[in-house]
Design an enzyme around this catalytic site. Structure first.
Site, PDB file in Angstrom:
ATOM      1  N   SER A 175      38.584  17.481 -54.609  1.00 50.29           N
ATOM      2  CA  SER A 175      39.734  16.595 -54.776  1.00 50.29           C
ATOM      3  C   SER A 175      39.385  15.178 -54.317  1.00 50.29           C
ATOM      4  O   SER A 175      38.373  14.626 -54.737  1.00 50.29           O
ATOM      5  CB  SER A 175      40.936  17.171 -54.020  1.00 50.29           C
ATOM      6  OG  SER A 175      42.138  16.605 -54.470  1.00 50.29           O
ATOM      7  N   ASP A 302      44.956  23.873 -63.179  1.00 46.83           N
ATOM      8  CA  ASP A 302      45.218  22.918 -62.098  1.00 46.83           C
ATOM      9  C   ASP A 302      46.486  22.122 -62.406  1.00 46.83           C
ATOM     10  O   ASP A 302      46.587  21.491 -63.456  1.00 46.83           O
ATOM     11  CB  ASP A 302      44.017  21.979 -61.964  1.00 46.83           C
ATOM     12  CG  ASP A 302      43.995  21.230 -60.646  1.00 46.83           C
ATOM     13  OD1 ASP A 302      45.084  20.907 -60.135  1.00 46.83           O
ATOM     14  OD2 ASP A 302      42.890  20.957 -60.147  1.00 46.83           O
ATOM     15  N   HIS A 330      44.128  24.148 -58.161  1.00 49.12           N
ATOM     16  CA  HIS A 330      43.416  23.009 -57.575  1.00 49.12           C
ATOM     17  C   HIS A 330      42.500  23.417 -56.424  1.00 49.12           C
ATOM     18  O   HIS A 330      41.745  22.586 -55.922  1.00 49.12           O
ATOM     19  CB  HIS A 330      44.423  21.959 -57.093  1.00 49.12           C
ATOM     20  CG  HIS A 330      43.824  20.617 -56.818  1.00 49.12           C
ATOM     21  ND1 HIS A 330      43.147  19.884 -57.766  1.00 49.12           N
ATOM     22  CD2 HIS A 330      43.793  19.862 -55.678  1.00 49.12           C
ATOM     23  CE1 HIS A 330      42.734  18.743 -57.250  1.00 49.12           C
ATOM     24  NE2 HIS A 330      43.106  18.714 -55.981  1.00 49.12           N
TER      25      HIS A 330
END
Length: 351
Positions: A175, A302, A330
Site C-alpha cells: 500500500s 481490492d 487489499h
C-alpha cells in the site's frame, strides 16, 4: 485506533432472565458461544504475545532495526514448490544470491501484519525482516509528530545503511509503504536487488502517495478541506497531522476477503496514519530510481485500491514484472498468504 495491542475483557458467560420465584436465573451459554469466547481469548493472547515479542526486540535493537514477527518455525519446507521446476525448495534457496527480504507495511499497519509471510519465508529457508515505520506499529513516536517521508522512512533507511558493504535485499512494500520503497530505491539503488510493490503506491517523479487514492478519496486539496477522517494533533486551529478511518469503514475497504481473526487483530493493532508523508511529492531520478528492478503485485478483489487504479499504475510506471492475485483484498498477507509467498519466491528466482 490504539497505539498498542491490548487484551480485551471477556464477556460475561452467564445471561440472566426475568421471571420465576427469585426474579432471575442463570442460563448456560450454548456450546457455540463458549467456542466463540475461547477463540476470542486465543486471539487476544496471540496479539499480546506478539506485542511483548516486538517490545523485547525493539529494546534489543534500539527501536530502529528490523523486527521479526510471528515466526512459528525455523524448519525449511521439503515439499516441491510449483515455481521450482520440481526441485526441492531448500536446494532452490541455496542457489539464490539474495535471500533477505525486507517487508515494509502500509498505512495504519505495523510489522505485525507480516506474521504469515515471515513464517512462510523462514520455513522456506529465506531471511525476512520487517520494520515499524516511524509512528507505526510499536514505534514509540507519536504519528502526529511525523511530518516528512524522510522521517517516516527513517527505520527503513537505517536498516539499509547498516547492511554489509556488498549485501543486497529484496525490498517489499504494501500500500502506501510503496512510497517508502521508492524513496529507499532512490537513496540506495545499490543495496536493493529488486523492489516489490504489493497493491502499492508506485508513484512517478513529482507525485504524492495520496494521489494514487484520488479516485477513492478525491483530490488532496478536497480531502484536506472536507474529510471527516482527519486528525488535528496540534489543535483544531492547526493543520491536520494525520488521518484514520472508522473501523467499519476499514473492514469494508481493506479486509473484504480476510479471515475474521486477522481482521480482529488489525482492529486492535492499527494506528493513525501520519498525513505529512502521504502529501509529500517524491523526487525520483532516472539515474537512480529508474534503474531499479521493480515488480508489481495486483490484488483483484481490492476495494481500497481498485484493480483499475492498480492497472493504471502499472501502465504509467512500467515495472519489470506484474503478478495478479485473484480473490485477494487489499491485504494479501491475510487473505491469500500462500499465493503471495509463491509470487515472492518466484521473484527471488529471477536472475
Amino acid at each position: 485506533m490504539g497505539n498498542r495491542v491490548m487484551c480485551m475483557k471477556k464477556k460475561d458467560v452467564a445471561i440472566r432472565s426475568s421471571g420465576g420465584g427469585d426474579g432471575s436465573r442463570s442460563k448456560r451459554v450454548s456450546r457455540s458461544q463458549r467456542k466463540l469466547l475461547s477463540d476470542e481469548e486465543m486471539l487476544h493472547r496471540r496479539a499480546l504475545s506478539m506485542a511483548i515479542h516486538q517490545a523485547q526486540l525493539s529494546q534489543r535493537f534500539d527501536g530502529s532495526i528490523s523486527r521479526r514477527v510471528g515466526s512459528t518455525s525455523s524448519r525449511r519446507q521439503t515439499l516441491s514448490d510449483p515455481f521450482s521446476n520440481n526441485q526441492q525448495v531448500p536446494d532452490l534457496v541455496e542457489s539464490l544470491t539474495v535471500k533477505k527480504f525486507v517487508l515494509v507495511h502500509g498505512e495504519g499497519f505495523g510489522a505485525w501484519c507480516w506474521y504469515k509471510t515471515v513464517a512462510s519465508l523462514e520455513e522456506t529457508g529465506l531471511s525476512p525482516v520487517t520494520v515499524d515505520l516511524t509512528g507505526s506499529g510499536f514505534s514509540m513516536a507519536d504519528a502526529n509528530s511525523v511530518s516528512t517521508l524522510e522521517e517516516y522512512s527513517k527505520p527503513l533507511i537505517e536498516l539499509l545503511q547498516n547492511l554489509l558493504e556488498e549485501e543486497k535485499v529484496i525490498l517489499v512494500g504494501h500500500s502506501t509503504g510503496g512510497a517508502c520503497v521508492s524513496y529507499a530505491l532512490e537513496r540506495f539503488p545499490e543495496k536493493i536487488s529488486k523492489a516489490v510493490f504489493i497493491c502499492a503506491t508506485m508513484v512517478s517523479d513529482g507525485q504524492r502517495p495520496f494521489d494514487v487514492f484520488a479516485d477513492q478519496l478525491g483530490s488532496a486539496e478536497r480531502f484536506m478541506e472536507e474529510s471527516q477522517f482527519l486528525i488535528h494533533g496540534n489543535g483544531k486551529d492547526k493543520p491536520a497531522t494525520g488521518f484514520t478511518f472508522e473501523k467499519q469503514h476499514m473492514k469494508i475497504l481493506y479486509f473484504n476477503q480476510s479471515p475474521n481473526k486477522d481482521i480482529a487483530l488489525s482492529m486492535i493493532s492499527m494506528r493513525a496514519v501520519p498525513l505529512g508523508p502521504m502529501m509529500e511529492k517524491l523526487s525520483l531520478s532516472a539515474e537512480r530510481y529508474g534503474k531499479g528492478r521493480r515488480f508489481y503485485v495486483q490484488t483483484l478483489d481490492d476495494l481500497a485500491l481498485s484493480p483499475d487504479v492498480q492497472e493504471k499504475l502499472v501502465r504509467e510506471n512500467s515495472p519489470e514484472g506484474v503478478y495478479k492475485i485473484k480473490g485477494s483484498d487489499h491485504c494479501p498477507f491475510f487473505s491469500k498468504p500462500q499465493s503471495l509467498h509463491k509470487i515472492l519466491l518466484e521473484i527471488a528466482q529471477i536472475p
